[in-house]
Design a protein around this motif. Structure first.
Motif, PDB file in Angstrom:
ATOM      1  N   VAL A 123       0.913  -1.207  -0.036  1.00 45.92           N
ATOM      2  CA  VAL A 123      -0.081   0.197  -0.117  1.00 45.92           C
ATOM      3  C   VAL A 123       1.063   1.296  -0.014  1.00 45.92           C
ATOM      4  N   CYS A 124       0.533   2.106  -0.874  1.00 46.43           N
ATOM      5  CA  CYS A 124       1.470   3.311  -1.168  1.00 46.43           C
ATOM      6  C   CYS A 124       0.847   4.516  -0.759  1.00 46.43           C
ATOM      7  N   GLY A 125       1.610   5.461  -0.353  1.00 45.59           N
ATOM      8  CA  GLY A 125       0.959   6.976  -0.091  1.00 45.59           C
ATOM      9  C   GLY A 125       1.577   7.562   1.292  1.00 45.59           C
ATOM     10  N   GLY A 126       2.085   8.587   1.173  1.00 38.04           N
ATOM     11  CA  GLY A 126       2.556   9.385   2.370  1.00 38.04           C
ATOM     12  C   GLY A 126       1.371  10.159   3.111  1.00 38.04           C
ATOM     13  N   LEU A 127       1.851  11.123   3.892  1.00 38.88           N
ATOM     14  CA  LEU A 127       0.778  12.041   4.450  1.00 38.88           C
ATOM     15  C   LEU A 127       0.170  12.959   3.830  1.00 38.88           C
ATOM     16  N   GLY A 128      -0.995  13.078   3.550  1.00 40.62           N
ATOM     17  CA  GLY A 128      -1.564  13.964   2.501  1.00 40.62           C
ATOM     18  C   GLY A 128      -1.897  15.377   3.223  1.00 40.62           C
ATOM     19  N   VAL A 129      -2.594  16.356   2.736  1.00 41.24           N
ATOM     20  CA  VAL A 129      -2.921  17.537   3.132  1.00 41.24           C
ATOM     21  C   VAL A 129      -3.958  17.418   4.386  1.00 41.24           C
ATOM     22  N   ARG A 130      -4.056  17.954   5.395  1.00 44.18           N
ATOM     23  CA  ARG A 130      -4.956  17.697   6.620  1.00 44.18           C
ATOM     24  C   ARG A 130      -5.082  16.266   7.027  1.00 44.18           C
ATOM     25  N   ALA A 131      -4.282  15.519   6.542  1.00 45.56           N
ATOM     26  CA  ALA A 131      -4.597  14.113   7.028  1.00 45.56           C
ATOM     27  C   ALA A 131      -3.617  13.859   8.253  1.00 45.56           C
ATOM     28  N   THR A 132      -4.157  12.869   9.230  1.00 46.88           N
ATOM     29  CA  THR A 132      -3.388  12.703  10.606  1.00 46.88           C
ATOM     30  C   THR A 132      -2.496  11.367  10.362  1.00 46.88           C
ATOM     31  N   ILE A 133      -2.941  10.495   9.611  1.00 46.45           N
ATOM     32  CA  ILE A 133      -2.120   9.401   9.148  1.00 46.45           C
ATOM     33  C   ILE A 133      -1.834   9.243   7.639  1.00 46.45           C
ATOM     34  N   THR A 134      -0.746   8.510   7.414  1.00 42.61           N
ATOM     35  CA  THR A 134      -0.467   8.242   5.796  1.00 42.61           C
ATOM     36  C   THR A 134      -1.439   7.587   5.247  1.00 42.61           C
ATOM     37  N   GLU A 135      -1.522   7.771   3.714  1.00 42.81           N
ATOM     38  CA  GLU A 135      -2.534   7.040   3.125  1.00 42.81           C
ATOM     39  C   GLU A 135      -2.202   5.400   3.071  1.00 42.81           C
ATOM     40  N   ALA A 136      -0.876   5.144   3.218  1.00 43.35           N
ATOM     41  CA  ALA A 136      -0.435   3.695   3.096  1.00 43.35           C
ATOM     42  C   ALA A 136      -1.280   3.006   4.432  1.00 43.35           C
ATOM     43  N   GLU A 137      -0.883   3.854   5.528  1.00 45.09           N
ATOM     44  CA  GLU A 137      -1.510   3.093   6.848  1.00 45.09           C
ATOM     45  C   GLU A 137      -3.088   3.280   6.936  1.00 45.09           C
ATOM     46  N   ALA A 138      -3.677   4.157   6.305  1.00 41.30           N
ATOM     47  CA  ALA A 138      -5.067   4.091   6.323  1.00 41.30           C
ATOM     48  C   ALA A 138      -5.464   3.107   5.458  1.00 41.30           C
ATOM     49  N   MET A 139      -4.907   2.652   4.183  1.00 39.25           N
ATOM     50  CA  MET A 139      -5.208   1.626   3.607  1.00 39.25           C
ATOM     51  C   MET A 139      -4.949   0.334   4.207  1.00 39.25           C
ATOM     52  N   ALA A 140      -3.862   0.065   5.068  1.00 41.56           N
ATOM     53  CA  ALA A 140      -3.414  -0.979   5.794  1.00 41.56           C
ATOM     54  C   ALA A 140      -4.513  -1.336   6.699  1.00 41.56           C
ATOM     55  N   ARG A 141      -4.885  -0.539   7.414  1.00 43.89           N
ATOM     56  CA  ARG A 141      -6.024  -0.506   8.287  1.00 43.89           C
ATOM     57  C   ARG A 141      -7.354  -1.016   7.667  1.00 43.89           C
ATOM     58  N   HIS A 142      -7.706  -0.625   6.604  1.00 47.99           N
ATOM     59  CA  HIS A 142      -8.903  -0.950   6.164  1.00 47.99           C
ATOM     60  C   HIS A 142      -8.804  -2.019   5.454  1.00 47.99           C
ATOM     61  N   LEU A 143      -7.981  -2.519   4.825  1.00 48.51           N
ATOM     62  CA  LEU A 143      -7.535  -3.888   4.459  1.00 48.51           C
ATOM     63  C   LEU A 143      -7.633  -4.822   5.343  1.00 48.51           C
ATOM     64  N   HIS A 144      -6.800  -4.748   6.556  1.00 46.59           N
ATOM     65  CA  HIS A 144      -6.932  -5.682   7.476  1.00 46.59           C
ATOM     66  C   HIS A 144      -8.253  -5.713   7.781  1.00 46.59           C
ATOM     67  N   GLU A 145      -9.110  -4.777   8.038  1.00 49.01           N
ATOM     68  CA  GLU A 145     -10.614  -5.010   8.615  1.00 49.01           C
ATOM     69  C   GLU A 145     -11.248  -5.717   7.928  1.00 49.01           C
ATOM     70  N   ARG A 146     -10.944  -5.787   6.322  1.00 49.63           N
ATOM     71  CA  ARG A 146     -11.624  -6.501   5.563  1.00 49.63           C
ATOM     72  C   ARG A 146     -11.157  -8.046   5.304  1.00 49.63           C
ATOM     73  N   GLY A 147     -10.235  -8.280   5.995  1.00 53.28           N
ATOM     74  CA  GLY A 147      -9.875  -9.662   6.189  1.00 53.28           C
ATOM     75  C   GLY A 147      -8.452 -10.053   5.591  1.00 53.28           C
ATOM     76  N   ILE A 148      -7.725  -9.047   5.040  1.00 50.26           N
ATOM     77  CA  ILE A 148      -6.354  -9.247   4.400  1.00 50.26           C
ATOM     78  C   ILE A 148      -5.445  -9.256   5.854  1.00 50.26           C
ATOM     79  N   PRO A 149      -4.751 -10.190   6.059  1.00 56.60           N
ATOM     80  CA  PRO A 149      -3.779 -10.411   7.235  1.00 56.60           C
ATOM     81  C   PRO A 149      -2.670  -9.346   7.221  1.00 56.60           C
ATOM     82  N   LEU A 150      -2.372  -8.858   8.221  1.00 54.15           N
ATOM     83  CA  LEU A 150      -1.184  -7.820   8.092  1.00 54.15           C
ATOM     84  C   LEU A 150       0.003  -8.234   7.917  1.00 54.15           C
TER      85      LEU A 150
END
Length: 225
Positions: A113-140
């Motif tokens: 998962v790719c992406g750094g810290l966006g404008v007005r974001a508190t976490i990176t795009e990569a971390e946000a995607m990783a959390r979502h993908l894990h919640e949807r069943g992809i192992p960490l």
């Protein structure tokens, strides 16, 4: 040199898309109002000017929606997007949904998962995607984070560096991005020496015009560079 040529800040590129859309609306409106005052030659010229971007955009759409994934690749590279990651209708949400679709058919793949810290974001795009993908069943343990990039070139370059360490004997990859973005993504990947398959995510209808117009200029800039 490549980084300088192809690194375009996402906030700037999004603004360009909105400006291009506004220009197109104004131009078409002006042409409609003064239609009867233009000469035949000018009508032909205007039609040609409209036809060229129409063909260009159609090519990008067809390319982006004709995936080449074989569903036996070693890794999925999910590109970041300068957007609100909490918005389920955002381009980024469409990308992670496509990554999940792929992973369900190839659970042995790793996901970068790719992406750094966006404008007005508190976490990176990569971390946000990783959390979502894990919640949807992809192992960490199947998710690799590339959380420094701010452009398409950096997405791919930094992901390649991570994968070269993770797969020292080589890897097969499928890249996931939105349909409008896919042609340039694959072109950049190949330019940096990464031969990838691709799987395009759909683009929200309300964002189609601005994204395709902006991407048309981005592809031209890529070719010139």
């Amino acid at each position: 040199m490549l980084v300088r040529l192809f690194m375009i800040p996402r906030t700037s590129s999004m603004a360009i898309g909105i400006i291009l859309q506004a220009i197109a609306v104004i131009a078409i409106g002006t042409y409609t109002v003064f239609f009867n005052k233009f000469s035949k030659k000018l009508h032909i010229f205007i039609c040609i000017c409209l036809l060229i971007p129409t063909i260009f955009v159609s090519f990008l759409a067809i390319y982006g929606n004709r995936g080449t994934a074989t569903f036996d690749e070693d890794v999925i590279i999910v590109l970041g997007a300068g957007t609100n990651v909490a918005n389920a209708a955002s381009p980024l949400a469409r990308r992670w949904d496509t990554a999940i679709y792929y992973f369900e058919r190839n659970p042995n793949a790793y996901v970068v998962v790719c992406g750094g810290l966006g404008v007005r974001a508190t976490i990176t795009e990569a971390e946000a995607m990783a959390r979502h993908l894990h919640e949807r069943g992809i192992p960490l343990e199947r998710i690799l984070l590339e959380d420094l990039s701010t452009s398409t070139l950096e997405n791919l370059t930094f992901a390649q560096e991570i994968l070269n360490e993770h797969f020292p004997e080589g890897f097969r990859a499928v890249v996931v991005s939105n349909d409008f973005h896919m042609f340039r993504t694959v072109s950049i990947a190949r330019r940096i020496g990464m031969d990838v398959n691709h799987l395009g995510a759909s683009t929200p209808v309300h964002l189609l015009t601005e994204n395709y117009l902006r991407e048309m200029l981005a592809v031209i800039n890529f070719w010139i560079s």
